[in-house]
Write a protein that holds these residues in place. Sequence first.
Motif, mmCIF file in Angstrom:
data_model
loop_
_atom_site.group_PDB
_atom_site.id
_atom_site.type_symbol
_atom_site.label_atom_id
_atom_site.label_comp_id
_atom_site.label_asym_id
_atom_site.label_seq_id
_atom_site.Cartn_x
_atom_site.Cartn_y
_atom_site.Cartn_z
ATOM 1 N N GLU A 90 95.872 93.601 25.087
ATOM 2 C CA GLU A 90 95.444 93.301 24.344
ATOM 3 C C GLU A 90 95.866 91.683 23.915
ATOM 4 O O GLU A 90 97.182 91.011 23.563
ATOM 5 N N ILE A 91 94.287 90.754 23.717
ATOM 6 C CA ILE A 91 95.755 89.198 23.693
ATOM 7 C C ILE A 91 94.440 88.909 22.153
ATOM 8 O O ILE A 91 93.671 88.730 21.596
ATOM 9 N N GLU A 92 95.460 87.836 21.164
ATOM 10 C CA GLU A 92 94.895 87.991 20.045
ATOM 11 C C GLU A 92 94.744 86.185 20.257
ATOM 12 O O GLU A 92 95.039 85.800 20.678
ATOM 13 N N LEU A 93 93.164 86.689 19.897
ATOM 14 C CA LEU A 93 92.231 85.518 19.683
ATOM 15 C C LEU A 93 92.134 85.437 18.393
ATOM 16 O O LEU A 93 91.421 85.673 17.721
ATOM 17 N N THR A 94 91.508 84.005 17.935
ATOM 18 C CA THR A 94 91.250 83.522 16.297
ATOM 19 C C THR A 94 90.127 83.382 17.169
ATOM 20 O O THR A 94 89.238 83.860 17.946
ATOM 21 N N ALA A 95 89.284 83.596 15.646
ATOM 22 C CA ALA A 95 87.187 83.481 15.766
ATOM 23 C C ALA A 95 86.633 82.731 17.225
ATOM 24 O O ALA A 95 86.003 82.769 17.635
ATOM 25 N N LYS A 96 87.262 81.000 16.982
ATOM 26 C CA LYS A 96 86.921 80.077 17.369
ATOM 27 C C LYS A 96 87.702 80.576 18.693
ATOM 28 O O LYS A 96 86.074 79.898 19.636
ATOM 29 N N GLU A 97 89.006 80.356 18.835
ATOM 30 C CA GLU A 97 88.878 80.539 20.272
ATOM 31 C C GLU A 97 87.448 82.390 21.102
ATOM 32 O O GLU A 97 87.192 82.455 22.324
ATOM 33 N N PHE A 98 87.880 83.560 20.670
ATOM 34 C CA PHE A 98 86.691 84.325 20.634
ATOM 35 C C PHE A 98 85.382 83.939 20.669
ATOM 36 O O PHE A 98 85.086 84.312 22.361
ATOM 37 N N THR A 99 85.442 83.325 20.151
ATOM 38 C CA THR A 99 83.478 82.746 20.398
ATOM 39 C C THR A 99 83.172 81.871 22.164
ATOM 40 O O THR A 99 82.614 82.066 22.181
ATOM 41 N N LEU A 100 84.325 80.471 21.725
ATOM 42 C CA LEU A 100 84.782 79.861 23.040
ATOM 43 C C LEU A 100 84.833 80.606 24.087
ATOM 44 O O LEU A 100 83.902 80.278 25.093
ATOM 45 N N LEU A 101 85.733 81.573 24.567
ATOM 46 C CA LEU A 101 85.981 82.685 25.550
ATOM 47 C C LEU A 101 84.562 83.430 25.687
ATOM 48 O O LEU A 101 83.977 83.333 27.199
ATOM 49 N N GLU A 102 84.190 83.781 25.204
ATOM 50 C CA GLU A 102 82.569 84.039 24.772
ATOM 51 C C GLU A 102 81.762 82.932 25.697
ATOM 52 O O GLU A 102 81.046 83.791 26.629
ATOM 53 N N TYR A 103 81.893 81.893 25.385
ATOM 54 C CA TYR A 103 80.134 81.391 25.490
ATOM 55 C C TYR A 103 80.791 80.393 27.891
ATOM 56 O O TYR A 103 80.245 80.510 28.642
ATOM 57 N N LEU A 104 82.418 80.749 27.713
ATOM 58 C CA LEU A 104 82.400 80.553 29.142
ATOM 59 C C LEU A 104 82.319 81.400 29.928
ATOM 60 O O LEU A 104 82.056 81.568 30.969
ATOM 61 N N LEU A 105 82.525 82.551 29.734
ATOM 62 C CA LEU A 105 82.296 84.075 30.367
ATOM 63 C C LEU A 105 80.803 84.636 30.117
ATOM 64 O O LEU A 105 80.363 84.600 31.988
ATOM 65 N N ARG A 106 80.236 84.182 29.320
ATOM 66 C CA ARG A 106 78.339 84.085 29.789
ATOM 67 C C ARG A 106 78.432 83.020 30.886
ATOM 68 O O ARG A 106 77.118 83.283 31.557
ATOM 69 N N ASN A 107 78.927 82.520 31.034
ATOM 70 C CA ASN A 107 78.695 81.411 31.533
ATOM 71 C C ASN A 107 79.297 81.536 33.038
ATOM 72 O O ASN A 107 79.260 80.402 33.851
ATOM 73 N N LYS A 108 80.040 82.092 33.360
ATOM 74 C CA LYS A 108 81.150 82.803 34.392
ATOM 75 C C LYS A 108 80.738 82.357 35.820
ATOM 76 O O LYS A 108 79.394 81.511 36.338
ATOM 77 N N GLY A 109 81.088 81.167 36.228
ATOM 78 C CA GLY A 109 80.538 80.601 37.596
ATOM 79 C C GLY A 109 79.998 78.944 37.837
ATOM 80 O O GLY A 109 79.750 78.747 38.796
ATOM 81 N N LYS A 110 79.668 78.975 36.497
ATOM 82 C CA LYS A 110 78.607 77.527 36.088
ATOM 83 C C LYS A 110 79.840 76.852 35.353
ATOM 84 O O LYS A 110 80.565 76.908 34.287
ATOM 85 N N VAL A 111 79.377 75.848 35.739
ATOM 86 C CA VAL A 111 80.517 74.730 34.766
ATOM 87 C C VAL A 111 79.374 74.083 33.580
ATOM 88 O O VAL A 111 78.103 73.166 33.609
ATOM 89 N N VAL A 112 80.984 74.259 32.108
ATOM 90 C CA VAL A 112 79.562 73.576 31.023
ATOM 91 C C VAL A 112 80.718 72.811 31.111
ATOM 92 O O VAL A 112 81.944 72.340 31.044
ATOM 93 N N SER A 113 79.936 71.616 30.056
ATOM 94 C CA SER A 113 80.198 70.295 30.053
ATOM 95 C C SER A 113 80.372 70.797 28.447
ATOM 96 O O SER A 113 80.651 71.222 27.954
ATOM 97 N N ARG A 114 81.829 69.099 28.210
ATOM 98 C CA ARG A 114 82.193 68.960 26.776
ATOM 99 C C ARG A 114 80.384 69.157 25.768
ATOM 100 O O ARG A 114 81.260 70.113 24.518
#
Length: 224
Positions: free
Chosen positions: A149-173
């Motif tokens: 288990e990895i402890e994440l802040t709320a914003k870190e969790f949201t950012l990781l979720e967004y990256l994972l939902r777009n896995k394999g796709k480059v997302v810009s800043r």
Amino acid sequence: MKILVVEDEPRLAEFIKKGLEENMHNVDIAYDGQIGKTLAMTGAFDALVLDVNLPKMNGFELTSLLRNEGLNMPIIMLTAMASIQDKTTGFEAGADDYLVKPFEFQELLLRLNALNIRSGKDHSLNSKIVFKDLELDLNLKVARRGGKEIELTAKEFTLLEYLLRNKGKVVSRVDIAEKVWDIQFDTGTNTIDVYINFLRKKIDRDFDVKIIHTVIGMGYVIKD
């Protein structure tokens, strides 16, 4: 929800995309059935809005193929084909709902929301996202890698979720700023880079295989 719209009429596709994004959904567009298939097969979407008369592969064929592959995301067919036979073909192929053009956008939105609620227990993307040995539990708001288990802040969790939902796709800043921070990108801040580094330390540092990658000048991507 993350929604895939497969529609070969660009103006209508953009109209649907804009309306859904105004209601806090994340939308990708495919303009033919083959591209729709490729995107849908990534498993990154919570729902599919699908025209029937599409180039390369029609909506009936695409729906049947996705169901045969085991994808259980809700599918709404959005088409001018209004006969009972057409609707029968759509439902038999595996569609969950069938909306005839012309349509009221609010009705499409209501049907999507209803389908998402009804499918929540069965549709794994609503509760868990998995990539390799990384698992994100959306109900418990917990991240695990290699069973740890990895402890994440709320914003870190949201950012990781967004990256994972777009896995394999480059997302810009810009993408990240709009979808995660809900702001217009300010070129004078390095907030996104800082949070990416936070995630790397927690997600990648103790593992031989790194999955969060920088594409110089373009953004970030989750991949092997």
